[in-house]
Enzyme design. Structure first.
Site, PDB file in Angstrom:
ATOM      1  N   HIS A   4     -44.132  58.039  35.395  1.00 60.48           N
ATOM      2  CA  HIS A   4     -43.819  58.824  34.191  1.00 60.48           C
ATOM      3  C   HIS A   4     -45.068  59.518  33.633  1.00 60.48           C
ATOM      4  CE1 HIS A   4     -39.682  57.271  33.808  1.00 60.48           C
ATOM      5  NE2 HIS A   4     -40.188  56.120  34.215  1.00 60.48           N
ATOM      6  N   ASN A  55     -33.975  55.983  30.535  1.00 56.04           N
ATOM      7  CA  ASN A  55     -33.960  57.171  31.379  1.00 56.04           C
ATOM      8  C   ASN A  55     -32.768  58.042  31.019  1.00 56.04           C
ATOM      9  OD1 ASN A  55     -36.249  56.623  33.055  1.00 56.04           O
ATOM     10  ND2 ASN A  55     -35.042  55.170  34.244  1.00 56.04           N
ATOM     11  N   TYR A  94     -45.050  46.711  30.984  1.00 53.85           N
ATOM     12  CA  TYR A  94     -45.364  47.913  30.211  1.00 53.85           C
ATOM     13  C   TYR A  94     -46.544  47.686  29.270  1.00 53.85           C
ATOM     14  CZ  TYR A  94     -41.706  51.003  31.840  1.00 53.85           C
ATOM     15  OH  TYR A  94     -40.947  51.840  32.618  1.00 53.85           O
TER      16      TYR A  94
END
Length: 499
Positions: free
Chosen positions: A55, A127, A337
């Site tokens: 991303h 998404n 993350y």
């Protein structure tokens, strides 16, 4: 005397000359004591930070989440109570492309949201598709490697992608979406967003519900064909950034209808599919989407780097009333993350302004690289450990989630045993009209160019299990586009591969 601010060094000293280096004589060499030049060059050397591993190419804007529906019976989260308005940041992205990639490429679009609630930041990192390519996080790094560059050729490899997908039938649902019209949106104003994972709601009564989040575009859907996208990229590589930024600057604020699907906790044991499987959707007939509000984007960032590139979204950021689930991919992302942000932005990435909560923050974290917030956040320098007798921060028991019942033996269970990876892609395929199917076939054929025949045949076998028309359509498109013939090309490549 000018009223403009005086240029200074980083330490605040005024700069007398920003046009000429300090030299020994008019034509002489530069002196090492030219601290202005050294500071300027050394800072330039450090202007770039590591780009996101996935991303990397993204576009962002600020906005507001407004709750119009009433789901207070399901969740105590203040951000989701009727009438609540919450400032937020959205970052959209492609998955595979680097920072310099073109916007108009066929790829999944990231749909990451940060809500600055009065109870802390709530991040929903999803998404533009409701499913994903893999269901076990152990395979996520392998999948991402297939989307990145080949280590020897330094080129993207269609062979790697289709080899992995053909060996991973759980990818069929997402591959079908990716190769359909929705795999190549014209911009991000005309896409849906999904939390994708199964999350949970819980209320003051200690009741838990499983939940899926949906964000339905109110601008309608728009997509490029492959040929149209090639023309767009020939004109500009920044088509999505241009569209989003210009629309907001012109007062054309994009909006999304916010919906949730809610499943009672015990229903998870009754569904014919695993409701925590990221490759599956919940049928709307069983769990109808409930309208709860509207998300609007209405302000562009003032500085892309500090407000979008420095933005850090993590599924681990939740607030009371919203929780996790046994979704394996979600469980892994809760760790990965935040860990990625610590690598990319530093130990204290949450002290970067765009990531700072709007509510008071109190904790016992201390020291570390780039600790710029003045020490531990306890309000008392003597309260640097817990428990303490010096009025340091204490727990809030009301934020505790209800207990979650789990059972079973610890083992590495084969996630494909007893899992139907064909029914949901079949249902999606059957929703396509004839023209949509033809574009699906053509898009797959184009993406398979140069892929060895034995891999193509393996993938076609999966398509046939979805629907014979799916396999036949792709096979014909391959022949039309590349002259593909299984009786010659595939056979020869099988022999070569065996040798």
């Amino acid at each position: 005397m000018t009223d403009r601010p005086i240029m200074t060094t980083s330490a605040g000293a005024p700069i007398p000359d920003n046009q000429n280096s300090l030299t020994a004589g008019e034509r002489g060499p530069i002196l090492m004591q030219d601290y202005q030049l050294i500071e300027k060059l050394s800072h330039q050397n450090r202007e770039r930070i590591p780009e996101r591993a996935v991303h990397a190419k993204g576009w962002g804007a600020y906005g507001t989440l407004t709750i119009t529906g009433d789901i207070s019976r399901y969740t105590k989260a203040k951000v989701l109570q009727p009438g609540a308005q919450t400032p937020m940041l959205a970052r959209f992205s492609t998955v595979a492309g680097e920072l310099g990639a073109a916007d108009a490429e066929r790829d999944v679009r990231g749909f990451a949201l940060k809500f600055y609630t009065q109870e802390g930041n709530w991040d929903l990192v999803g998404n533009n598709t409701p499913v994903f390519f893999v269901r076990d996080p152990l395979k996520f790094p392998d999948f991402i490697h297939t989307q990145k560059r080949h280590p020897r050729t330094h080129l993207r490899s269609a062979t790697a992608m289709w080899d992995f997908w053909s060996l991973s039938p759980e990818s069929l649902h997402q591959v079908t979406i990716l190769m359909s019209d929705r795999g190549l949106p014209t911009d991000v104003r005309h896409i849906n967003g999904y939390g994708s994972h199964t999350y949970s709601f819980w209320n003051d009564a200690g009741e838990r519900y499983w939940v899926k989040f949906h964000f339905k575009t109110m601008q309608g859907h728009k997509h490029w064909t492959n040929a149209e996208a090639e023309q767009v990229i020939g004109r500009t590589r920044e088509s999505t950034q241009e569209d989003l930024f210009s629309a907001i600057e012109n007062g054309e604020f994009p909006k999304w209808k916010v919906q949730v699907q809610i499943m009672p906790e015990l229903d998870a044991d009754k569904t014919p599919y695993n409701p925590f499987d990221l490759t599956k959707v919940w049928p709307h007939a069983d769990y109808p989407p409930i309208d709860i509000g509207v998300m609007e984007l209405n302000r562009n960032p003032e500085n892309y780097f500090t407000e979008v590139e420095n933005a850090a979204f993590s599924p681990s950021n939740i607030v009371p009333g919203i929780g996790f689930s046994p979704d394996k991919m979600l469980q892994a992302r809760i760790f990965s993350y935040a860990d990625a942000h610590r690598h990319r932005l530093g130990t204290h990435y949450e002290s970067i302004p765009v990531n700072q909560p709007k509510c008071p923050v109190h904790h016992y974290h201390r020291d570390g690289q780039m600790n710029v917030y003045g020490g531990i956040k306890t309000g008392n320098p003597d309260a640097y450990y817990e428990p303490n007798s010096f009025n340091g921060p204490v727990e809030q028991p009301s934020a505790k989630e209800p207990p979650l019942c789990i059972s079973g033996n610890a083992d590495r269970y084969n996630h494909r045993i007893g899992n139907d990876d064909y029914s949901q892609p079949r249902a999606l395929f059957n929703l396509f009209d004839a023209a949509q199917k033809q574009r699906l076939f053509s898009n797959i054929a184009a993406a398979m160019k140069g892929v060895p025949g034995f891999i193509v045949e393996r993938q076609l076998g999966h398509f046939k299990l979805i629907h014979p028309e799916y396999e036949a359509g792709v096979r014909k498109a391959l022949k039309d586009a590349h002259g593909y013939d299984a009786n010659t090309i595939a056979l020869n490549e099988k022999i070569t591969a065996a040798e």
